[in-house]
Design a protein around this motif. Structure first.
Motif, PDB file in Angstrom:
ATOM      1  N   ASN A  12       0.827  -1.214   0.000  1.00 22.50           N
ATOM      2  CA  ASN A  12       0.000   0.000   0.000  1.00 22.50           C
ATOM      3  C   ASN A  12       0.860   1.262   0.000  1.00 22.50           C
ATOM      4  O   ASN A  12       0.546   2.256  -0.665  1.00 22.50           O
ATOM      5  N   GLU A  13       1.954   1.266   0.763  1.00 21.66           N
ATOM      6  CA  GLU A  13       2.844   2.420   0.775  1.00 21.66           C
ATOM      7  C   GLU A  13       3.465   2.665  -0.583  1.00 21.66           C
ATOM      8  O   GLU A  13       3.639   3.800  -1.028  1.00 21.66           O
ATOM      9  N   GLU A  14       3.818   1.574  -1.284  1.00 25.25           N
ATOM     10  CA  GLU A  14       4.401   1.709  -2.615  1.00 25.25           C
ATOM     11  C   GLU A  14       3.381   2.295  -3.599  1.00 25.25           C
ATOM     12  O   GLU A  14       3.714   3.124  -4.446  1.00 25.25           O
TER      13      GLU A  14
ATOM     14  N   ALA B 221       2.938   6.036  -2.920  1.00 23.58           N
ATOM     15  CA  ALA B 221       4.091   6.777  -3.427  1.00 23.58           C
ATOM     16  C   ALA B 221       4.027   6.918  -4.942  1.00 23.58           C
ATOM     17  O   ALA B 221       4.374   7.963  -5.509  1.00 23.58           O
ATOM     18  N   ALA B 222       3.560   5.867  -5.612  1.00 21.39           N
ATOM     19  CA  ALA B 222       3.462   5.927  -7.073  1.00 21.39           C
ATOM     20  C   ALA B 222       2.406   6.930  -7.526  1.00 21.39           C
ATOM     21  O   ALA B 222       2.561   7.621  -8.542  1.00 21.39           O
ATOM     22  N   LEU B 223       1.305   7.043  -6.774  1.00 23.16           N
ATOM     23  CA  LEU B 223       0.234   7.971  -7.140  1.00 23.16           C
ATOM     24  C   LEU B 223       0.489   9.394  -6.643  1.00 23.16           C
ATOM     25  O   LEU B 223      -0.280  10.315  -6.965  1.00 23.16           O
ATOM     26  N   LYS B 224       1.519   9.618  -5.857  1.00 21.58           N
ATOM     27  CA  LYS B 224       1.882  10.933  -5.330  1.00 21.58           C
ATOM     28  C   LYS B 224       0.739  11.557  -4.518  1.00 21.58           C
ATOM     29  O   LYS B 224       0.423  12.734  -4.622  1.00 21.58           O
ATOM     30  N   ILE B 225       0.079  10.720  -3.708  1.00 20.29           N
ATOM     31  CA  ILE B 225      -1.061  11.185  -2.914  1.00 20.29           C
ATOM     32  C   ILE B 225      -0.633  12.229  -1.883  1.00 20.29           C
ATOM     33  O   ILE B 225      -1.268  13.275  -1.715  1.00 20.29           O
TER      34      ILE B 225
END
Length: 479
Positions: free
Chosen positions: A20-22, A25-29
């Motif tokens: 979930n953390e990855e 990070a990929a979506l730049k939330i």
């Protein structure tokens, strides 16, 4: 020490957290949340409005409601205050936003026939704002009493060039929440100030000339529990103002006492009030289904009651030349002129009666008393003239409003030349008495709502206040 062996459940949990953390990070939330937070914290320009208060916390669109039992609040289970916030939806069909009017309730309920201090009735956050208004009114009240700003019995008279009337952006403000039913200028030259009453029982004040350190000059009070049906300014004592309400109360705002005192309590709704010109201690009021009463303020009780109409009385007015001549308008479709010296309690007979096909919402004498203007929902404005008001003319004017907009009421200006009345195109129509037709329309790009109720400043020729069903007040001035 050897690490403890993870169970299968714990191992999967750790893997899910990492995955979930990855994904975040990929979506730049997190970066987007930071950007939005920075935008919402930018200062926004404030407009003149009763809501403009930098000390108040911004309310969420989806407020979190904490449910607490009455016992934890120290309220008995059978208390009439159960539920917390008063529901105004029964008094007004307008659609309102959730929690918009959930202001702190006065310490003494306006439903109770007891005096209410202005501090308790004040709807703001700080007592200093309430005190500013009190000191302002006291200041120009003393000047009137001392003769520096003496108000004569008759209002200022003069001809206005309609093309010179202007609406400036600084002369626009939202004074109260919801529909305004009454608007009145304070009788003073020193300060431009208006008072308005709305459908929620609020009284709002707008000091147009408030100094910058006083903010927008708007003050909101809640002395009534229902629609405010009338406002009367004592022309000889600006420190006192009378208001009536559908709840049957007539209250007097006494600045010297800093109270909304109880002047009279009726068993029926009060729909209109007026003050007898030659006796400031006599308040005339329309209550119930067509009854007119006279309240003696010194005794605090009604001395006379007459059945003048079959339905409610919407307005009461007196001529400037003869205080014994009175006009009433009624929902029964009639407007009547009465001689108070000849009204019989058993069978009142009017001097003159004009009948419309629908309800009559207003009947006002002209400044000289030579004419009477009536406004009816039958799309006409009546004009009575002659020695005994025997001549009647009907001027066509579209007077239909919907359930969310207050009815139109045509008023006189500063002489017998024109009648001012709102229209559904966000303008002010001006009816010429000489031509008996619509002569001019006041328009402005700053007028964003329909003006319904008006007042002409009694001492400043060319100053006209218009109020809307959205709580706004527009003040036109002669350039």
């Amino acid at each position: 020490m050897a690490p403890e062996k993870l169970t299968e459940y714990e191992r999967r949990r750790i893997e899910n957290i990492k995955r979930n953390e990855e994904m975040l990070a990929a979506l730049k939330i997190q970066s987007r949340v930071s950007e939005l937070s920075a935008v919402t914290k930018r200062p926004r320009a404030q407009s003149k409005s009763y809501q403009a208060s930098p000390q108040k916390k911004q309310k969420s669109k989806s407020p979190v409601v904490l449910r607490r039992s009455l016992r934890t609040k120290g309220i008995p289970p059978d208390s009439s205050t159960a539920g917390g916030i008063k529901d105004d939806s029964d008094d007004l069909p307008d659609r309102i936003a959730p929690n918009k009017y959930s202001q702190p309730a006065p310490k003494k309920s306006p439903r109770e026939p007891i005096p209410i201090s202005m501090r308790d009735a004040y709807s703001g956050d700080f007592d200093v704002s309430n005190q500013r208004l009190i000191e302002t009114i006291k200041d120009f009240s003393h000047k009137i009493d001392d003769g520096d700003d003496r108000i004569e019995k008759r209002k200022a008279s003069g001809t206005v060039h309609l093309e010179s009337l202007r609406l400036e952006p600084d002369n626009i403000a939202r004074v109260v929440p919801g529909r305004i039913l009454n608007v009145r200028f304070f009788p003073t030259n020193n300060v431009r100030m208006v008072a308005v009453g709305n459908k929620f029982g609020n009284i709002g004040f707008w000091n147009v000339d408030a100094p910058q350190e006083d903010g927008d000059g708007i003050y909101l009070y809640h002395p009534h529990s229902g629609p405010v049906s009338g406002i009367v300014m004592d022309p000889f004592s600006a420190s006192k103002m009378f208001t009536s309400c559908y709840d049957g109360f007539i209250r007097v705002m006494d600045i010297e006492k800093e109270m909304f005192d109880l002047a009279y309590l009726s068993e029926h709704p009060i729909f209109s009030i007026s003050q007898w010109p030659h006796d400031m201690n006599s308040i005339y009021y329309g209550e119930g289904s067509g009854e007119l009463g006279i309240c003696d303020l010194r005794a605090g009780k009604s001395s006379v009651s007459w059945k003048l109409h079959e339905e409610r009385i919407n307005t009461i007015d007196f001529t400037s030349e003869n205080c014994n001549i009175m006009a009433t308008s009624s929902t029964d479709g009639s407007a009547c002129i009465w001689d108070l010296r000849k009204v019989s309690a058993h069978k009142p007979k009017s001097l003159q009666t004009v009948r419309h096909k629908r309800a009559v919402h207003s009947a006002y004498f002209s400044p000289s008393g030579r004419f009477l203007a009536t406004t009816s929902i039958d799309n006409t404005v009546g004009l009575l003239s002659g020695a005994n008001y025997e001549d009647t003319s009907m001027v066509s004017h579209f007077n239909h409003t919907n359930r969310w907009i207050s009815s139109f009421r045509g008023i006189w200006g500063w002489d017998d030349s024109y009648i001012y009345i709102g229209n559904m195109q966000r303008g002010v129509d001006v009816i010429s008495v000489a031509d008996k037709k619509l002569d001019f329309t006041l328009r402005s790009e700053h007028m964003t709502a329909i003006p319904c109720r008006f007042d002409a400043h009694q001492d400043k020729v060319g100053m006209l206040a218009g109020a809307t069903s959205g709580g706004q007040v527009y003040i036109w001035t002669a350039s």
